[in-house]
Design a protein around this motif. Structure first.
Motif, short mmCIF file in Angstrom:
data_model
loop_
_atom_site.label_atom_id
_atom_site.label_comp_id
_atom_site.label_asym_id
_atom_site.label_seq_id
_atom_site.Cartn_x
_atom_site.Cartn_y
_atom_site.Cartn_z
N ALA A 256 0.81 -1.21 0.00
CA ALA A 256 0.00 0.00 0.00
C ALA A 256 0.85 1.27 0.00
N GLY A 257 2.12 1.16 0.40
CA GLY A 257 2.99 2.33 0.42
C GLY A 257 3.97 2.37 -0.72
N CYS A 258 3.88 1.42 -1.67
CA CYS A 258 4.83 1.36 -2.79
C CYS A 258 4.22 1.93 -4.07
N MET A 278 -2.68 -5.99 -6.86
CA MET A 278 -3.88 -5.35 -7.40
C MET A 278 -4.83 -4.93 -6.29
N ALA A 279 -4.94 -5.79 -5.25
CA ALA A 279 -5.84 -5.48 -4.14
C ALA A 279 -5.37 -4.29 -3.34
N GLN A 280 -4.10 -3.88 -3.51
CA GLN A 280 -3.57 -2.70 -2.82
C GLN A 280 -3.32 -1.54 -3.79
N LYS A 281 -3.93 -1.62 -4.98
CA LYS A 281 -3.83 -0.57 -5.98
C LYS A 281 -2.39 -0.34 -6.42
N ARG A 328 -0.79 5.89 -10.56
CA ARG A 328 -1.93 5.79 -9.64
C ARG A 328 -3.20 5.37 -10.37
N ARG A 329 -3.42 5.91 -11.57
CA ARG A 329 -4.61 5.53 -12.34
C ARG A 329 -4.58 4.04 -12.68
N ALA A 334 -6.46 -1.48 -11.68
CA ALA A 334 -6.13 -2.84 -11.25
C ALA A 334 -7.01 -3.26 -10.08
N PHE A 335 -7.23 -2.35 -9.14
CA PHE A 335 -8.06 -2.65 -7.98
C PHE A 335 -9.50 -2.96 -8.40
N GLU A 336 -10.08 -2.09 -9.22
CA GLU A 336 -11.48 -2.26 -9.61
C GLU A 336 -11.69 -3.49 -10.48
N THR A 337 -10.80 -3.71 -11.44
CA THR A 337 -10.92 -4.88 -12.32
C THR A 337 -10.69 -6.16 -11.54
N GLY A 338 -9.66 -6.17 -10.72
CA GLY A 338 -9.34 -7.37 -9.96
C GLY A 338 -10.42 -7.74 -8.96
N LYS A 339 -11.06 -6.75 -8.38
CA LYS A 339 -12.12 -7.01 -7.40
C LYS A 339 -13.26 -7.82 -8.04
N LYS A 340 -13.52 -7.59 -9.31
CA LYS A 340 -14.58 -8.31 -10.01
C LYS A 340 -14.14 -9.72 -10.40
N ARG A 341 -12.85 -9.90 -10.67
CA ARG A 341 -12.38 -11.15 -11.24
C ARG A 341 -11.64 -12.07 -10.26
N PHE A 342 -10.98 -11.49 -9.24
CA PHE A 342 -10.07 -12.29 -8.42
C PHE A 342 -10.30 -12.16 -6.93
#
Length: 361
Positions: A256-258, A278-281, A328-329, A334-342
């Motif tokens: 989350a800090g990287c 992905m879960a940490q953006k 950042r974008r 990655a966060f939004e797409t991964g949340k749906k798939r993984f």
């Protein structure tokens, strides 16, 4: 859901196979299922796991539904199941059951014919291993689960008569606070993260290339900081912090800090590391090997590079570090797409369908 689910892995918690087993235990218990988890090498993180050696697993799991993730001896484990007449679910976390014993064939195609020649990776008696695995698996008739379509294609080539199902890996999709590992102390500097179980000694994960890659990235982006995670020791060398294996919650906090995860793996299936980033953006730059192209949408949720092209890898990492808004974008997508798939819930539901199919046969 009247059958007890037996989950078995070599390690109790560390490593991808054990982690998926542990996550499934948590998910299935939340769904009201009775779950018994066993391992061959306890690591002290889950005192509820039983230690069961591979040759004894058939006796231990006679009265339930068995799901095997990994073992220290496939011949002993499969022979035990054959003797007890147990038909299991087996997740193919690596390619050892499909090849002559190597974890990933790379560019070698001998696995298609049962590894008849000399193994380019130096695996001894690869043809005998392949014959034994194919004979045992055809006798046991398991449902084989592949986390990636890439692995499923291999499995269907080797075992056209077995049931092969694709269930992508999943992880908890909860953003963490960037505290606890040091990345939060350099908020104005880009932070590059390298992670592998084994650290710089993890050959297949590209660990040997971490230092030269880092030096080239640092030369182009002097302000950046680095973390090498997964080795045997802690320490600091210049702007690089060395950390050993981190529990998932600590790794999530670090991520989350990287700014960018650099993943120069030479062979992989459907790595949890990419999903956890992905879960940490956290956008990932990786070689396009194995099932990684099924996880990362190139230039949208991360960046894929031709396998082995370290020049391109350095170039892509540098571009992201020098364009923080774009970085950042990409992490947000990655966060939004991964949340749906993984997400863990999606993986858990996929395995519940596999278990239901096993019960109905």
């Amino acid at each position: 859901m009247d059958q007890t689910l037996f989950l078995h892995s070599l390690l109790d918690y560390q490593g991808g196979a054990a982690r998926i087993s542990w996550l499934l235990k948590t998910y299935c218990r939340q769904q009201g299922r009775e779950v018994c988890k066993s391992c061959e090498i306890p690591d002290g993180l889950d005192a509820t796991s039983r230690v069961v050696l591979p040759e004894a697993l058939g006796r231990e799991a006679q009265d339930g539904l068995l799901h095997v993730h990994s073992t220290g001896s496939w011949p002993l484990l499969l022979t035990s199941l054959k003797r007890q007449g147990i038909r299991p679910v087996i997740t193919l976390h690596d390619a050892r059951l499909l090849t002559g014993g190597c974890f990933s064939p790379g560019g070698c195609q001998q696995w298609r014919q049962g590894c008849p020649g000399i193994c380019p990776q130096g695996v001894a008696r690869c043809n005998a291993w392949a014959r034994t695995m194919r004979s045992l698996l055809e006798d046991i008739n398991p449902i084989l689960v592949a986390p990636s379509r890439w692995m499923a294609t291999m499995a269907r080539t080797v075992f056209p008569g077995l049931k092969i199902v694709v269930v992508p890996n999943g992880v908890p999709w909860t953003p963490a606070r960037p505290v606890g590992c040091g990345a939060e102390r350099v908020p104005n500097a880009p932070v590059v993260l390298f992670v592998a179980h084994g650290g710089e000694k993890a050959r297949l994960k590209g660990g040997a290339s971490w230092k030269p890659l880092w030096e080239r990235i640092k030369a182009r982006v002097p302000a950046c900081k680095g973390f090498f995670v997964g080795g045997e020791r802690s320490g600091r060398h210049g702007d690089v912090t060395l950390l050993p294996y981190l529990a998932p919650d600590l790794l999530a906090s670090l991520m989350a800090g990287c700014s960018v995860l650099v993943y120069p793996t030479l062979a992989d299936n459907h790595p949890l590391l990419v999903l956890e980033a992905m879960a940490q953006k956290l956008p990932c730059v990786a070689f396009a090997v194995g099932g990684i192209p099924e996880q990362i949408v190139h230039q949208e949720t991360g960046v894929l590079v031709s396998p082995g092209d370290e020049d391109a890898l350095v170039e892509q990492v540098t571009e992201l570090l020098m364009q923080p808004a774009r970085c950042r974008r990409m992490g947000e997508r990655a966060f939004e797409t991964g949340k749906k798939r993984f997400a863990l819930e999606r993986m858990g539901a996929g395995y519940e369908r596999v278990y239901a199919r096993m019960r109905s046969t």
